[in-house]
Design an enzyme around this catalytic site. Sequence first.
Site, PDB file in Angstrom:
ATOM      1  N   ARG A  75       0.818  -1.210   0.000  1.00  0.00           N
ATOM      2  CA  ARG A  75       0.000   0.000   0.000  1.00  0.00           C
ATOM      3  C   ARG A  75       0.853   1.261   0.000  1.00  0.00           C
ATOM      4  O   ARG A  75       0.401   2.338  -0.352  1.00  0.00           O
ATOM      5  CB  ARG A  75      -0.965   0.002   1.199  1.00  0.00           C
ATOM      6  CG  ARG A  75      -2.149   0.959   0.994  1.00  0.00           C
ATOM      7  CD  ARG A  75      -3.152   0.931   2.135  1.00  0.00           C
ATOM      8  NE  ARG A  75      -2.584   1.386   3.367  1.00  0.00           N
ATOM      9  CZ  ARG A  75      -2.368   0.642   4.446  1.00  0.00           C
ATOM     10  NH1 ARG A  75      -2.705  -0.631   4.444  1.00  0.00           N
ATOM     11  NH2 ARG A  75      -1.827   1.150   5.521  1.00  0.00           N
ATOM     12  N   TYR A 128     -13.435  20.083 -14.306  1.00  0.00           N
ATOM     13  CA  TYR A 128     -14.108  18.782 -14.318  1.00  0.00           C
ATOM     14  C   TYR A 128     -15.192  18.740 -13.238  1.00  0.00           C
ATOM     15  O   TYR A 128     -14.930  19.060 -12.084  1.00  0.00           O
ATOM     16  CB  TYR A 128     -13.064  17.687 -14.087  1.00  0.00           C
ATOM     17  CG  TYR A 128     -13.592  16.288 -14.188  1.00  0.00           C
ATOM     18  CD1 TYR A 128     -14.249  15.860 -15.345  1.00  0.00           C
ATOM     19  CD2 TYR A 128     -13.443  15.382 -13.152  1.00  0.00           C
ATOM     20  CE1 TYR A 128     -14.736  14.567 -15.446  1.00  0.00           C
ATOM     21  CE2 TYR A 128     -13.920  14.090 -13.256  1.00  0.00           C
ATOM     22  CZ  TYR A 128     -14.568  13.687 -14.396  1.00  0.00           C
ATOM     23  OH  TYR A 128     -15.045  12.413 -14.483  1.00  0.00           O
ATOM     24  N   ASP A 200      -5.089  21.040 -13.541  1.00  0.00           N
ATOM     25  CA  ASP A 200      -5.416  19.715 -14.061  1.00  0.00           C
ATOM     26  C   ASP A 200      -5.031  19.755 -15.537  1.00  0.00           C
ATOM     27  O   ASP A 200      -5.714  20.361 -16.362  1.00  0.00           O
ATOM     28  CB  ASP A 200      -6.910  19.444 -13.872  1.00  0.00           C
ATOM     29  CG  ASP A 200      -7.349  18.093 -14.432  1.00  0.00           C
ATOM     30  OD1 ASP A 200      -6.652  17.551 -15.314  1.00  0.00           O
ATOM     31  OD2 ASP A 200      -8.412  17.595 -14.011  1.00  0.00           O
ATOM     32  N   LYS A 225      -6.344   9.008 -19.451  1.00  0.00           N
ATOM     33  CA  LYS A 225      -6.565   9.609 -20.763  1.00  0.00           C
ATOM     34  C   LYS A 225      -5.300   9.489 -21.614  1.00  0.00           C
ATOM     35  O   LYS A 225      -4.904   8.410 -21.963  1.00  0.00           O
ATOM     36  CB  LYS A 225      -7.041  11.056 -20.579  1.00  0.00           C
ATOM     37  CG  LYS A 225      -8.124  11.226 -19.495  1.00  0.00           C
ATOM     38  CD  LYS A 225      -9.462  10.572 -19.850  1.00  0.00           C
ATOM     39  CE  LYS A 225     -10.434  10.498 -18.679  1.00  0.00           C
ATOM     40  NZ  LYS A 225     -10.695  11.725 -17.966  1.00  0.00           N
TER      41      LYS A 225
HETATM   42  C1  LIG Z   1     -11.199  12.032 -16.656  1.00  0.00           C
HETATM   43  C2  LIG Z   1     -10.778  13.288 -16.006  1.00  0.00           C
HETATM   44  C3  LIG Z   1     -10.598  13.366 -14.618  1.00  0.00           C
HETATM   45  C4  LIG Z   1     -10.879  12.195 -13.717  1.00  0.00           C
HETATM   46  O1  LIG Z   1      -9.964  11.171 -13.929  1.00  0.00           O
HETATM   47  P1  LIG Z   1     -10.274   9.619 -13.627  1.00  0.00           P
HETATM   48  O2  LIG Z   1      -9.020   8.936 -14.014  1.00  0.00           O
HETATM   49  O3  LIG Z   1     -11.470   9.247 -14.437  1.00  0.00           O
HETATM   50  O4  LIG Z   1     -10.573   9.548 -12.168  1.00  0.00           O
HETATM   51  C5  LIG Z   1     -10.156  14.550 -14.074  1.00  0.00           C
HETATM   52  N1  LIG Z   1      -9.909  15.631 -14.849  1.00  0.00           N
HETATM   53  C6  LIG Z   1     -10.063  15.597 -16.180  1.00  0.00           C
HETATM   54  C7  LIG Z   1      -9.761  16.799 -16.975  1.00  0.00           C
HETATM   55  C8  LIG Z   1     -10.504  14.430 -16.804  1.00  0.00           C
HETATM   56  O5  LIG Z   1     -10.669  14.410 -18.131  1.00  0.00           O
END
Ligand SMILES: *Cc1c(COP(=O)(O)O)cnc(C)c1O
Length: 419
Positions: A75, A128, A200, A225
């Site tokens: 962990r 988001y 982000d 992504k």
């Molecule tokens: C998909 C996404 C998230 C969340 O990520 P997960 O891996 O699905 O938890 C956060 N910010 C952006 C810009 C995203 O496209």
Amino acid sequence: MLSRPAAEPPADRGLAGDNTAFGPSTAAVHAGEARQKPGCSITDPIFAASTYTFADTQAVIDYLEQDEPREEYGRYGNPGERVVERKLAELERGEAGVLFATGMAAFVGVLMAHVSAGDEIVFFDECYHRSREFCRKHLTRFGVSYREVPTCDYDAMEAAIGPKTKFLISESPTNPHLSVIDVERFAAIGRRHGVATMIDATLCTPYNLRPLEAGVDFVLHSATKYLGGHNDLLAGAVVGSAELLEPVRNLRGIMGGINSPHNAYLLERGLKTLALRMERHNANGLAVARFLEGHPRVERVLYPGLESHPCHDVAARTLRGCGGLVTFFIKGADGGPADWQATAAVIDAVRIPRIGPSLGGVESLIEQPLVMSYWTYSPEDRASFGIPDNMVRLACGIEDASDLIADLAQALDSPRRHG
Ligand SMILES: *Cc1c(COP(=O)(O)O)cnc(C)c1O
């Protein structure tokens, strides 16, 4: 006990010396990896272990007292995950990275480690929706307040800063409007007021922009992504200074939102081609956006690489490319906006992009935000989020641009099925 992180840069690195001298393609392939690996393998092994053993009691004591960099319990970390953390840190030119099981786990981890009751967080409002929901619905239960200001309104963001403000947060580019933040300006506001800044950067990746170099404190990624890139894993990461990330790593050891060794390996493998894939995503996004902008059934296109986008100048000045996400609006038979059914008919007529949420993978994905993400919202709420019924979000993959364009052309030209 909660182990301290293993010393970040290992003695034996894939790249000798000052790695910032290497370009993004070389770094994506080699950074963060040992040059010589167990079994003399060129790839990193997957250590499928939940725990790590000691030769004898003295070895345990040596580990605890000398902080010898090794693993203890799964962990707190695993070797494959640390490789990815170093690779990401080098790609972002940051000191350290912490990997999480998802992007949202990374977001929650950073905030839970750094905010306390009485603090306030200020957001640009196109962030988001789950990130904002976490703050609005959950952090507020612990006495952390939350404010939103219009995206790219830097004066409003600065004016919103008060004595309680602890964090300024934005995404860049935003989704689905693709607003591009002037990250230097954003970081400067934080510096002026002694407030931490977080971007982000899921949609730009370190290939298109490195926000830490502009002075931002935390860079967050949904590695699900572009970083993973193959629509086959979930992961998240945060990159920044070792000092700011240490409490985040310690909290992760308690929260447990870590990547399994198998998942970390998939992500490492995906990252190797990041630069190659981003070049194609950038090229496909621009080619498809240009095609759509000239099509008579398209009302308007949002893509920061187009001169028509309100953030085009910032994008041209700060981004290497604008990525694969293209947002566009279908025109109805009367020349006004198409209704939702006519818009759905275009989506149902495409043959290459699959219909689904997410973005950043090799396969193109298409969706109607009204249906995919906002179906249960009231028309007033949808209007406030800027989600009209005729909006289409296309996440271009790495297929041939000519095929994507031909496919979109036939879908836009096909008779409306249920308009
Ligand atoms: C998909 C996404 C998230 C969340 O990520 P997960 O891996 O699905 O938890 C956060 N910010 C952006 C810009 C995203 O496209």
